[in-house]
Design a protein around this motif. Structure first.
Motif, PDB file in Angstrom:
ATOM      1  N   LYS A   1     -10.901  54.653  65.221  1.00  0.00           N
ATOM      2  CA  LYS A   1     -10.724  53.244  64.808  1.00  0.00           C
ATOM      3  C   LYS A   1     -11.940  52.712  64.056  1.00  0.00           C
ATOM      4  N   GLN A   2     -13.141  53.096  64.492  1.00  0.00           N
ATOM      5  CA  GLN A   2     -14.341  52.602  63.820  1.00  0.00           C
ATOM      6  C   GLN A   2     -14.461  53.193  62.420  1.00  0.00           C
ATOM      7  N   GLY A   3     -14.261  54.488  62.289  1.00  0.00           N
ATOM      8  CA  GLY A   3     -14.361  55.151  60.995  1.00  0.00           C
ATOM      9  C   GLY A   3     -13.117  54.989  60.150  1.00  0.00           C
ATOM     10  N   LYS A   4     -12.049  54.458  60.759  1.00  0.00           N
ATOM     11  CA  LYS A   4     -10.757  54.253  60.096  1.00  0.00           C
ATOM     12  C   LYS A   4     -10.243  55.548  59.471  1.00  0.00           C
ATOM     13  N   THR A   5     -10.171  56.593  60.320  1.00  0.00           N
ATOM     14  CA  THR A   5      -9.656  57.878  59.864  1.00  0.00           C
ATOM     15  C   THR A   5      -8.639  58.425  60.859  1.00  0.00           C
ATOM     16  N   ILE A   6      -7.694  59.195  60.323  1.00  0.00           N
ATOM     17  CA  ILE A   6      -6.720  59.930  61.124  1.00  0.00           C
ATOM     18  C   ILE A   6      -6.929  61.401  60.797  1.00  0.00           C
ATOM     19  N   THR A   7      -7.041  62.248  61.832  1.00  0.00           N
ATOM     20  CA  THR A   7      -7.242  63.669  61.617  1.00  0.00           C
ATOM     21  C   THR A   7      -6.088  64.454  62.223  1.00  0.00           C
ATOM     22  N   VAL A   8      -5.550  65.384  61.447  1.00  0.00           N
ATOM     23  CA  VAL A   8      -4.474  66.257  61.903  1.00  0.00           C
ATOM     24  C   VAL A   8      -5.023  67.681  61.938  1.00  0.00           C
ATOM     25  N   ALA A   9      -4.898  68.330  63.103  1.00  0.00           N
ATOM     26  CA  ALA A   9      -5.268  69.741  63.236  1.00  0.00           C
ATOM     27  C   ALA A   9      -3.998  70.488  63.610  1.00  0.00           C
ATOM     28  N   ALA A  10      -3.676  71.538  62.866  1.00  0.00           N
ATOM     29  CA  ALA A  10      -2.429  72.271  63.090  1.00  0.00           C
ATOM     30  C   ALA A  10      -2.654  73.763  62.859  1.00  0.00           C
ATOM     31  N   PRO A  11      -1.797  74.609  63.462  1.00  0.00           N
ATOM     32  CA  PRO A  11      -1.954  76.055  63.299  1.00  0.00           C
ATOM     33  C   PRO A  11      -1.594  76.566  61.903  1.00  0.00           C
ATOM     34  N   SER A  12      -0.827  75.777  61.136  1.00  0.00           N
ATOM     35  CA  SER A  12      -0.479  76.208  59.780  1.00  0.00           C
ATOM     36  C   SER A  12      -0.286  74.982  58.892  1.00  0.00           C
ATOM     37  N   ASP A  13      -0.262  75.225  57.599  1.00  0.00           N
ATOM     38  CA  ASP A  13      -0.067  74.154  56.628  1.00  0.00           C
ATOM     39  C   ASP A  13       1.310  73.501  56.798  1.00  0.00           C
ATOM     40  N   PHE A  14       2.324  74.320  57.102  1.00  0.00           N
ATOM     41  CA  PHE A  14       3.694  73.815  57.282  1.00  0.00           C
ATOM     42  C   PHE A  14       3.769  72.833  58.455  1.00  0.00           C
ATOM     43  N   VAL A  15       3.156  73.194  59.581  1.00  0.00           N
ATOM     44  CA  VAL A  15       3.161  72.322  60.759  1.00  0.00           C
ATOM     45  C   VAL A  15       2.371  71.050  60.464  1.00  0.00           C
ATOM     46  N   ALA A  16       1.268  71.168  59.734  1.00  0.00           N
ATOM     47  CA  ALA A  16       0.466  69.993  59.378  1.00  0.00           C
ATOM     48  C   ALA A  16       1.296  69.012  58.551  1.00  0.00           C
ATOM     49  N   LYS A  17       2.074  69.525  57.607  1.00  0.00           N
ATOM     50  CA  LYS A  17       2.931  68.658  56.784  1.00  0.00           C
ATOM     51  C   LYS A  17       3.984  67.950  57.641  1.00  0.00           C
ATOM     52  N   GLN A  18       4.542  68.659  58.632  1.00  0.00           N
ATOM     53  CA  GLN A  18       5.515  68.041  59.534  1.00  0.00           C
ATOM     54  C   GLN A  18       4.873  66.920  60.342  1.00  0.00           C
TER      55      GLN A  18
END
Length: 165
Positions: free
Chosen positions: A46-63
């Motif tokens: 919330k302070q840095g105003k960022t959302i981070t997504v960590a996923a095992p593959s690019d396809f899952v990250a897009k989902q």
């Protein structure tokens, strides 16, 4: 002389709504069959105003990003307020992608908006005040024309028109 009317052009997002959308997306990740045991994680700063997504593959990250986007839309947050960065390789086959939440109008965008209004030959005065613009005129009709003009343009971030007096 007639009294001057004005409005402010701002770019702001409701962080509480983003937090709510984040909570809903996190819950959907644990419940949705295809994402349940995928190893995908999301985090919100919330302070840095960022959302981070960590996923095992690019396809899952897009989902996962699609899930987050759908929750933001349902909460009334314009997706233009979320700027996704490039996909970064993390440990092993996993990937990480970070989004920044855009709030406030930067100097370059403010000057572009100012130039566009001046090029439109509206009888208004524009002042850049920090991360917002103040547009003033003696004619309320001119202000309405400027708002309609700006709504047609795309500046890469959502704009709101507040303090109309």
């Amino acid at each position: 002389m007639a009294k001057e009317s004005s409005f402010d052009v701002v770019s702001s997002v409701d962080m509480q709504e983003i937090d709510n959308a984040f909570g809903q997306a996190k819950k959907e990740l644990t419940q949705r069959y295809d994402l349940k045991d995928s190893g995908a994680e999301i985090s919100l700063d919330k302070q840095g105003k960022t959302i981070t997504v960590a996923a095992p593959s690019d396809f899952v990250a897009k989902q996962v990003i699609d899930v987050i986007g759908s929750k933001l839309i349902k909460r009334g947050i314009d997706l233009a307020a979320v700027k996704w960065g490039a996909v970064q390789a993390a440990a092993g086959q996993s990937v990480r992608q970070t989004a920044s939440i855009v709030e406030g109008i930067d100097r370059d965008t403010a000057s572009t908006i100012n130039k566009d209004i001046k090029a439109g030959k509206f009888k208004v005065k524009v002042q850049i005040e920090g991360d917002k613009l103040r547009v003033s005129s003696a004619s309320r009709d001119a202000l309405q024309e400027v708002i309609a003009f700006l709504k047609e343009k795309d500046y890469g971030q959502p704009l709101q028109y507040v303090n109309y007096r």
